[in-house]
Scaffold this motif. Sequence first.
Motif: not given
Lengths: 107, 119
Positions: B4-5, B33-35, B97-98, B106-110
Amino acid sequence: DVVLTQSPATLSVTPGERISLSCRASESVDTYLHWYQQKPNESPRLLIKYASQSISGIPSRFSGSGSGTDFTLSINGVELEDLSIYYCQQGNSLPRTFGGGTKLELK
Amino acid sequence: QIQLVQSGPELKKPGESVKISCKASGYTFTDYAMHWVKQAPGKGLKWMGWINTYTGKPTYADDFKGRFVFSLEASASTANLQISNLKNEDTATYFCAREGDYGGPFDYWGQGVMVTVSS
């Protein structure tokens, strides 16, 4: 809203010791409780999911336990690189909520 | 790999607007979903809400209703956060965050976007 209370707010640690961080929910979140580590100027990193499930790439010294309202993150043999802030987060209901965090500092 | 950039830092005056982007890669954008999460300087993490990337429906936390808008450019695998009528208290880092599964972590974050509001 589910309130997550983390304790202690700050924990002074000595490298090598085993420590436990607490996260208490105002109502049951089942096992929808996740733990993150955040270092200064970095994004949070997922450490433990669903209260006790490990995450690929995370050192095995990190473990989680609990269900319902009481949860614990344990670090078995703290290392200097673990000096960070730790947050719990619940996914059982909306709004999603985070605990206030526990900061690990060097004793 | 999954990334996530987010867009770059912003310096704005009170009353102005800002739009932050979060471009996803390495997975099917509409499957997760995107949070959005706010972190004021020296403070903890605060959940702002989420957007269903399949339907485009946004959901806002109570403190973020009115001036905050989540949107998508699904064809570009991008989620956006727009904040209007900026106030000093909007000064913060904003993360996308995904969410891995509904209710999941939230397993991946920008990398976060620092928005500074100052006259």
